[in-house]
Motif scaffolding. Sequence first.
Motif: not given
Length: 283
Positions: A24, A26-27, A29-30, A55, A57, A60, A119-120
């Motif tokens: 989770r 991407d949350e 990053a958002n 974002i 990949p 990440s 990326g997170t």
Amino acid sequence: MPASIRIVPFTALLAAIFAAAPARADELANLVNAYRAAPGTCDGRPAAPARALAIEPALSAIRITSGTFLESALQRAGYEAEHAEAITITGPEDARAAMDAIGQKYCRILLAPDFAAIGTAHVGDNWLVVLARPVVMPPLPDWPDAGQQILALVNAARAQPRTCGTQAFGPAGPVTWNLQLGQAALAHSADMAQKHYFNHRQPDGSQPPDRATAAGYRWRRVGENIASGQRTPAEAVSSWLGSPGHCANIMNPGFTEMGAAYAVNPQNRNRTVYWTQVFGTPR
């Protein structure tokens, strides 16, 4: 539990360890992008909005172990960056808490206008945020036009005396363009790009004279220069002139014709450019 935060510049040593798949992430990053769109303040002053980050990949997927440089981690992930920074956080239970922990303390980094990608990763109690500006390849001309640029640069170099390593050369006459040598150069660049190797000998055993013959060139002498990673014809020629053996090929007065080309494998994430230059003396 209070958050533990570390900011890591592009070339600094990283001590955090992230070994599992992100969860989770991407949350976060958002949330960073939402903050960039309407930052409010930074360091107690009004802050201008910044463009949204893509974002990525590959960012990440970065895994950092003790004793690893961020630059090395980026290379392993196949991501070429002109500049990157990372923030590690330990403690927050969710993305909102992680954002609250880094939002104001590292607002300058989060709002930096030169970053274009993020990326997170979230593993257990650990969060990783990587912001980067990718290397942007300048558009390349079609290979015959690139070959003509190389030809002009080579002839400019040949017009001046030059020392290649320990070997001194006087000015040499210009070489002329030969399409068959250009086709031989293109075939070798394409083969290296497709099969991901860097060598004068192809996997099937063929050498520069074999490729010149296959292209229909009747030769008395053949020489070849190759390069990879240079972004422009000028960079390729500059790298050859800086290498004694390649420089000697360029300055060799016995060569009278030349062809040159490049190729890029579109499946190669880094878009590595493979350059080939073939010199010849016809029969």
